[in-house]
Design a protein around this motif. Structure first.
Motif, PDB file in Angstrom:
ATOM      1  N   MET A 193       0.693  -1.077   0.067  1.00  0.00           N
ATOM      2  CA  MET A 193       0.012   0.027   0.171  1.00  0.00           C
ATOM      3  C   MET A 193       0.976   1.257   0.228  1.00  0.00           C
ATOM      4  N   LYS A 194       0.256   2.273  -0.680  1.00  0.00           N
ATOM      5  CA  LYS A 194       1.454   3.305  -1.047  1.00  0.00           C
ATOM      6  C   LYS A 194       0.308   4.608  -0.084  1.00  0.00           C
ATOM      7  N   VAL A 195       0.910   5.680   0.551  1.00  0.00           N
ATOM      8  CA  VAL A 195       0.343   6.558   1.430  1.00  0.00           C
ATOM      9  C   VAL A 195       0.980   8.084   1.137  1.00  0.00           C
ATOM     10  N   SER A 196       0.853   9.077   0.404  1.00  0.00           N
ATOM     11  CA  SER A 196       1.194  10.068  -0.208  1.00  0.00           C
ATOM     12  C   SER A 196       0.575  11.713   0.084  1.00  0.00           C
ATOM     13  N   ILE A 197       0.890  12.339   0.251  1.00  0.00           N
ATOM     14  CA  ILE A 197       0.222  13.605   0.456  1.00  0.00           C
ATOM     15  C   ILE A 197       1.090  14.770  -0.055  1.00  0.00           C
ATOM     16  N   GLU A 198       0.450  15.823  -0.797  1.00  0.00           N
ATOM     17  CA  GLU A 198       0.247  16.257  -1.500  1.00  0.00           C
ATOM     18  C   GLU A 198       0.451  17.668  -1.654  1.00  0.00           C
ATOM     19  N   SER A 199       0.795  18.939  -1.764  1.00  0.00           N
ATOM     20  CA  SER A 199       0.818  20.109  -1.698  1.00  0.00           C
ATOM     21  C   SER A 199       1.346  21.080  -3.066  1.00  0.00           C
ATOM     22  N   ASN A 200       0.014  21.799  -2.761  1.00  0.00           N
ATOM     23  CA  ASN A 200       0.009  22.344  -4.661  1.00  0.00           C
ATOM     24  C   ASN A 200       0.430  21.423  -5.783  1.00  0.00           C
ATOM     25  N   GLY A 201      -0.912  19.809  -5.191  1.00  0.00           N
ATOM     26  CA  GLY A 201      -0.602  19.350  -6.790  1.00  0.00           C
ATOM     27  C   GLY A 201       0.770  18.261  -6.915  1.00  0.00           C
ATOM     28  N   GLU A 202       1.873  18.656  -6.046  1.00  0.00           N
ATOM     29  CA  GLU A 202       3.498  17.896  -6.679  1.00  0.00           C
ATOM     30  C   GLU A 202       3.361  17.323  -4.705  1.00  0.00           C
ATOM     31  N   VAL A 203       3.618  16.006  -5.203  1.00  0.00           N
ATOM     32  CA  VAL A 203       3.686  15.248  -3.719  1.00  0.00           C
ATOM     33  C   VAL A 203       4.911  15.106  -3.082  1.00  0.00           C
ATOM     34  N   ILE A 204       4.880  15.736  -1.770  1.00  0.00           N
ATOM     35  CA  ILE A 204       5.474  15.991  -1.355  1.00  0.00           C
ATOM     36  C   ILE A 204       6.436  14.476   0.077  1.00  0.00           C
ATOM     37  N   TRP A 205       5.545  14.409   0.512  1.00  0.00           N
ATOM     38  CA  TRP A 205       5.684  12.757   0.879  1.00  0.00           C
ATOM     39  C   TRP A 205       5.127  11.807   1.295  1.00  0.00           C
ATOM     40  N   TYR A 206       5.640  10.449   1.076  1.00  0.00           N
ATOM     41  CA  TYR A 206       4.984  10.027   0.612  1.00  0.00           C
ATOM     42  C   TYR A 206       5.622   7.854   1.644  1.00  0.00           C
ATOM     43  N   LEU A 207       5.069   7.173   1.416  1.00  0.00           N
ATOM     44  CA  LEU A 207       5.643   6.081   2.075  1.00  0.00           C
ATOM     45  C   LEU A 207       4.759   4.485   1.319  1.00  0.00           C
ATOM     46  N   ASP A 208       5.667   3.737   1.002  1.00  0.00           N
ATOM     47  CA  ASP A 208       5.186   2.961  -0.451  1.00  0.00           C
ATOM     48  C   ASP A 208       6.114   1.244   0.815  1.00  0.00           C
ATOM     49  N   THR A 209       4.830   0.178   1.068  1.00  0.00           N
ATOM     50  CA  THR A 209       5.299  -0.073   2.132  1.00  0.00           C
ATOM     51  C   THR A 209       5.093  -2.047   1.349  1.00  0.00           C
ATOM     52  N   GLU A 210       4.398  -1.991   0.305  1.00  0.00           N
ATOM     53  CA  GLU A 210       5.174  -2.998  -0.107  1.00  0.00           C
ATOM     54  C   GLU A 210       6.688  -3.056  -0.526  1.00  0.00           C
ATOM     55  N   LYS A 211       7.318  -1.854  -1.435  1.00  0.00           N
ATOM     56  CA  LYS A 211       8.652  -1.162  -1.877  1.00  0.00           C
ATOM     57  C   LYS A 211       9.126  -1.520  -0.309  1.00  0.00           C
ATOM     58  N   GLN A 212       8.571  -0.440   0.156  1.00  0.00           N
ATOM     59  CA  GLN A 212       9.623  -0.912   1.541  1.00  0.00           C
ATOM     60  C   GLN A 212      10.551   0.690   0.952  1.00  0.00           C
ATOM     61  N   GLU A 213       9.468   1.730   0.489  1.00  0.00           N
ATOM     62  CA  GLU A 213      10.892   3.186   0.499  1.00  0.00           C
ATOM     63  C   GLU A 213       9.439   3.745   0.238  1.00  0.00           C
ATOM     64  N   GLY A 214      10.194   5.421   0.317  1.00  0.00           N
ATOM     65  CA  GLY A 214       9.479   6.272   0.769  1.00  0.00           C
ATOM     66  C   GLY A 214      10.227   8.325   0.236  1.00  0.00           C
TER      67      GLY A 214
END
Length: 67
Positions: A1-22
């Motif tokens: 699962m991937k969780v991301s946060i956008e600000s002004n249309g741009e991803v500024i933070w994310y975490l992908d638990t399947e790929k173990q990256e952020g």
């Protein structure tokens, strides 16, 4: 699962638990963005927990359980 946060249309933070990256930036601590990210994640967690409490397969909560 991937969780991301956008600000002004741009991803500024994310975490992908399947790929173990952020992704984030250390600059967010100094400029206060990290606090806003945490607040957003806490709000999403509160929302998800409230939805889980509903237990209604149709996805409709009773007025007493709505958050």
């Amino acid at each position: 699962m991937k969780v991301s946060i956008e600000s002004n249309g741009e991803v500024i933070w994310y975490l992908d638990t399947e790929k173990q990256e952020g992704m984030t930036s250390l600059a967010y601590i100094a400029d206060g963005t990290q606090g806003k990210i945490i607040s957003s994640l806490e709000g999403a967690l509160h929302q998800a927990n409230g939805e889980m409490l509903c237990g209604d397969p149709a996805g409709v909560c009773s007025p007493a359980l709505q958050i």
